[in-house]
Write a protein that holds these residues in place. Structure first.
Motif, PDB file in Angstrom:
ATOM      1  N   LYS A 128       0.842  -1.205   0.000  1.00 18.93           N
ATOM      2  CA  LYS A 128       0.000   0.000   0.000  1.00 18.93           C
ATOM      3  C   LYS A 128       0.875   1.252   0.000  1.00 18.93           C
ATOM      4  O   LYS A 128       0.653   2.182  -0.786  1.00 18.93           O
ATOM      5  CB  LYS A 128      -0.917  -0.004   1.223  1.00 18.93           C
ATOM      6  N   THR A 129       1.884   1.269   0.836  1.00 18.08           N
ATOM      7  CA  THR A 129       2.806   2.416   0.889  1.00 18.08           C
ATOM      8  C   THR A 129       3.526   2.585  -0.439  1.00 18.08           C
ATOM      9  O   THR A 129       3.640   3.698  -0.967  1.00 18.08           O
ATOM     10  CB  THR A 129       3.838   2.215   2.016  1.00 18.08           C
ATOM     11  N   LYS A 131       2.569   1.664  -3.444  1.00 13.53           N
ATOM     12  CA  LYS A 131       1.641   2.148  -4.480  1.00 13.53           C
ATOM     13  C   LYS A 131       1.269   3.619  -4.256  1.00 13.53           C
ATOM     14  O   LYS A 131       1.152   4.390  -5.214  1.00 13.53           O
ATOM     15  CB  LYS A 131       0.406   1.266  -4.536  1.00 13.53           C
ATOM     16  N   GLU A 132       1.073   4.035  -2.988  1.00 15.81           N
ATOM     17  CA  GLU A 132       0.749   5.444  -2.710  1.00 15.81           C
ATOM     18  C   GLU A 132       1.909   6.362  -3.096  1.00 15.81           C
ATOM     19  O   GLU A 132       1.693   7.416  -3.713  1.00 15.81           O
ATOM     20  CB  GLU A 132       0.410   5.632  -1.226  1.00 15.81           C
ATOM     21  N   LYS A 135       2.039   6.564  -6.833  1.00 16.38           N
ATOM     22  CA  LYS A 135       0.991   7.439  -7.384  1.00 16.38           C
ATOM     23  C   LYS A 135       1.420   8.911  -7.311  1.00 16.38           C
ATOM     24  O   LYS A 135       1.316   9.654  -8.296  1.00 16.38           O
ATOM     25  CB  LYS A 135      -0.318   7.232  -6.615  1.00 16.38           C
ATOM     26  N   VAL A 136       1.919   9.351  -6.162  1.00 15.63           N
ATOM     27  CA  VAL A 136       2.373  10.738  -6.005  1.00 15.63           C
ATOM     28  C   VAL A 136       3.574  11.001  -6.910  1.00 15.63           C
ATOM     29  O   VAL A 136       3.688  12.064  -7.525  1.00 15.63           O
ATOM     30  CB  VAL A 136       2.714  11.045  -4.532  1.00 15.63           C
TER      31      VAL A 136
END
Length: 166
Positions: A128-129, A131-132, A135-136
């Protein structure tokens, strides 16, 4: 003059008094007419003077408003220039900030990729980290290595769920 006096003597006293009365009445009427005309002219002059004064006041007010409008137009032009300069500065700052973000997140993505590949699995929280941050990183303008190498390799790793103690 004698001729005039002789011609007057031919008229009777009633006619002469009638002419004198007529002339005095005529003079009195002319006097009243001239007084009335004088009063009307005075009123007209005062009214005209009042209108001229009002016109002068209106003209001065219009000049003042035009000066204020010209000042506001100048202020608007200066403000427009200032806004353009601020916009350029903000765009420059955003570009620099995006470059810093890309650099920092690229380093973080590489480190997470290295950690995951060393341990040969990824945790749900780590994924999750990853991918986040990815994304940024892409939103800031980075995309060179993330989609081509790092993301596919991390997604191929098995997801390891930690066992909860009972």
């Amino acid at each position: 003059m004698d001729t005039i006096l002789n011609s007057i003597k031919t008229y009777d006293l009633t006619t002469i008094l009638g002419v004198i009365f007529f002339l005095s009445t005529l003079i009195s009427c002319l006097s009243k007419l001239l007084t009335t005309l004088g009063g009307l002219l005075t009123k007209y002059y005062r009214k005209r003077k009042g209108l001229e004064d009002k016109d002068s006041i209106i003209q001065n007010t219009l000049k003042q408003h035009q000066t204020e409008i010209d000042m506001l137009r100048q202020y608007e032009a200066e403000t427009h220039t200032d806004v353009k300069e601020i916009k350029v500065l903000l765009e420059s700052h955003i570009d620099r900030d995006n470059e810093r973000t890309i650099s920092s997140f690229r380093s973080t993505l590489y480190r997470l990729h290295m950690d995951f590949t060393k341990q040969k699995y990824v945790t749900p929280e780590g994924l999750k980290t990853f991918k986040e941050i990815g994304k940024v990183y892409v939103e800031a303008g980075g995309d060179d290595i993330y989609h081509d190498k790092l993301e596919p390799e991390v997604l191929r790793l098995p997801i390891h769920y930690k066992e909860e103690p009972i």
